[in-house]
Scaffold this motif. Sequence first.
Motif, PDB file in Angstrom:
ATOM      1  N   ALA A 175       2.086  -7.584 -27.590  1.00 15.32           N
ATOM      2  CA  ALA A 175       0.683  -7.484 -27.182  1.00 15.32           C
ATOM      3  C   ALA A 175       0.445  -6.270 -26.289  1.00 15.32           C
ATOM      4  CB  ALA A 175       0.251  -8.767 -26.463  1.00 15.32           C
ATOM      5  N   ILE A 176       1.361  -6.023 -25.349  1.00 13.17           N
ATOM      6  CA  ILE A 176       1.231  -4.859 -24.465  1.00 13.17           C
ATOM      7  C   ILE A 176       1.226  -3.578 -25.282  1.00 13.17           C
ATOM      8  CG2 ILE A 176       2.404  -3.500 -22.672  1.00 13.17           C
ATOM      9  CD1 ILE A 176       3.430  -6.192 -21.535  1.00 13.17           C
ATOM     10  N   HIS A 177       2.150  -3.484 -26.221  1.00 15.87           N
ATOM     11  CA  HIS A 177       2.292  -2.262 -27.012  1.00 15.87           C
ATOM     12  C   HIS A 177       1.202  -2.095 -28.062  1.00 15.87           C
ATOM     13  CE1 HIS A 177       6.868  -2.205 -25.954  1.00 15.87           C
ATOM     14  NE2 HIS A 177       6.114  -1.787 -24.959  1.00 15.87           N
ATOM     15  N   SER A 178       0.416  -3.131 -28.283  1.00 17.93           N
ATOM     16  CA  SER A 178      -0.674  -3.029 -29.258  1.00 17.93           C
ATOM     17  C   SER A 178      -1.970  -2.517 -28.637  1.00 17.93           C
ATOM     18  CB  SER A 178      -0.929  -4.390 -29.915  1.00 17.93           C
ATOM     19  OG  SER A 178      -1.497  -5.301 -28.991  1.00 17.93           O
ATOM     20  N   ILE A 179      -2.013  -2.436 -27.307  1.00 19.33           N
ATOM     21  CA  ILE A 179      -3.223  -1.976 -26.623  1.00 19.33           C
ATOM     22  C   ILE A 179      -3.356  -0.461 -26.771  1.00 19.33           C
ATOM     23  CG2 ILE A 179      -4.386  -1.790 -24.389  1.00 19.33           C
ATOM     24  CD1 ILE A 179      -4.254  -4.637 -25.439  1.00 19.33           C
ATOM     25  N   VAL A 200      -3.377  -9.278 -22.876  1.00 16.68           N
ATOM     26  CA  VAL A 200      -2.189  -9.204 -22.025  1.00 16.68           C
ATOM     27  C   VAL A 200      -2.453  -9.996 -20.746  1.00 16.68           C
ATOM     28  CG1 VAL A 200      -0.649  -7.685 -20.725  1.00 16.68           C
ATOM     29  CG2 VAL A 200      -1.543  -6.959 -22.953  1.00 16.68           C
ATOM     30  N   PRO A 201      -1.635 -10.998 -20.426  1.00 19.18           N
ATOM     31  CA  PRO A 201      -1.888 -11.805 -19.227  1.00 19.18           C
ATOM     32  C   PRO A 201      -1.484 -11.073 -17.949  1.00 19.18           C
ATOM     33  CG  PRO A 201       0.090 -12.585 -20.346  1.00 19.18           C
ATOM     34  CD  PRO A 201      -0.467 -11.492 -21.202  1.00 19.18           C
ATOM     35  N   THR A 245       2.413   4.356 -26.538  1.00 21.03           N
ATOM     36  CA  THR A 245       1.760   3.124 -26.114  1.00 21.03           C
ATOM     37  C   THR A 245       1.864   3.010 -24.600  1.00 21.03           C
ATOM     38  OG1 THR A 245       3.718   1.694 -26.135  1.00 21.03           O
ATOM     39  CG2 THR A 245       2.583   2.028 -28.250  1.00 21.03           C
ATOM     40  N   ILE A 246       1.262   1.956 -24.066  1.00 17.32           N
ATOM     41  CA  ILE A 246       1.536   1.581 -22.683  1.00 17.32           C
ATOM     42  C   ILE A 246       2.999   1.141 -22.599  1.00 17.32           C
ATOM     43  CG2 ILE A 246       1.017  -0.091 -20.862  1.00 17.32           C
ATOM     44  CD1 ILE A 246      -1.839  -0.230 -22.051  1.00 17.32           C
ATOM     45  N   VAL A 247       3.716   1.653 -21.618  1.00 13.37           N
ATOM     46  CA  VAL A 247       5.102   1.267 -21.375  1.00 13.37           C
ATOM     47  C   VAL A 247       5.161   0.619 -19.996  1.00 13.37           C
ATOM     48  CG1 VAL A 247       7.465   2.086 -21.086  1.00 13.37           C
ATOM     49  CG2 VAL A 247       5.989   3.143 -22.815  1.00 13.37           C
TER      50      VAL A 247
END
Length: 303
Positions: free
Chosen positions: A143-147, A85-86, A204-206
């Motif tokens: 990508a964010i939600h895959s962490i 995630v950038p 996930t991360i939101v």
Amino acid sequence: MPEEAPEGIDRSGVEAWFEANVPGVALPLGFERISGGRSNLTYAVSDAQGRRWALRRPPLGKGLTSAHDVGREHRVMAALAPTDVPVPPTIGLCDDETVNGAPFFVMDFVDGPVLRTQREAVESFEERKRYAIGERVADTLVAIHSIDPDEVGIGDLGKKQDYVARQLHRWHGQWEKSKTRDVPLIDDVHERLSARIPEQGPATIVHGDYRLDNMILSREGAVAAVVDWELCTLGDPLADVGMLLVYWGEPGDELVPLTDAPTTAPGFPGRDEVRARYEELSGRDLSEIAFYVALGYWKLGII
């Protein structure tokens, strides 16, 4: 003599912090406020040798609440730094309010276009590049939600279950506290949404406010950094998708602020294409996405 620092910056305190925490910094520092409003404030900081950083602090004149907790925002960005995630690299956090009147954190300055309007989109990128930018916005959300929040050390950032119910309770409470007149539609939509909350999958991360103008692009159109993590928590990832679609304006939209959204510029994919790309890459079922879009519009109405 250095120019006067903008409101929200105590020059002597911030310069002392930089001297103690940023190797090689060359005083004096220059400051420029580059964003503000209800969100945490952002300042561009430069030293005498031309090095640049960004400083984030809470809004002026408000107590530190969870919505403006820069310590939380710093923690999330630092946790995401080693991932795909950038995010801007973080330099450090100062939680001593005597230094600058409020907590703040410092990160590297990421230079690049931020697209807030149709005109900025047209002036920054050729039409042939805009479709790929839209795809990358969806890809980055995947990508964010895959962490895995536990794996990056933020598994305790918030409750993982009942995200939508908690959002409905929180935002309706904000409405009750701040409204200046009755708007029955707000209460009616709250009741209708509360009655049909979809079953939540794995948390996930939101991000909480994921949209094109909360990211910095490279000159080539890559996503250089996702910013404004102040509302980040754990919960239902489809809430991020719904809010992204709310802000994804298309030509012909009549609802402000969508009429001038950067995505109304020719070349950007439409909402359906963005939704389909996220669904394909994430493997998530978006058959209930209309609920999350309605939730996003309802929250935007309250704001």
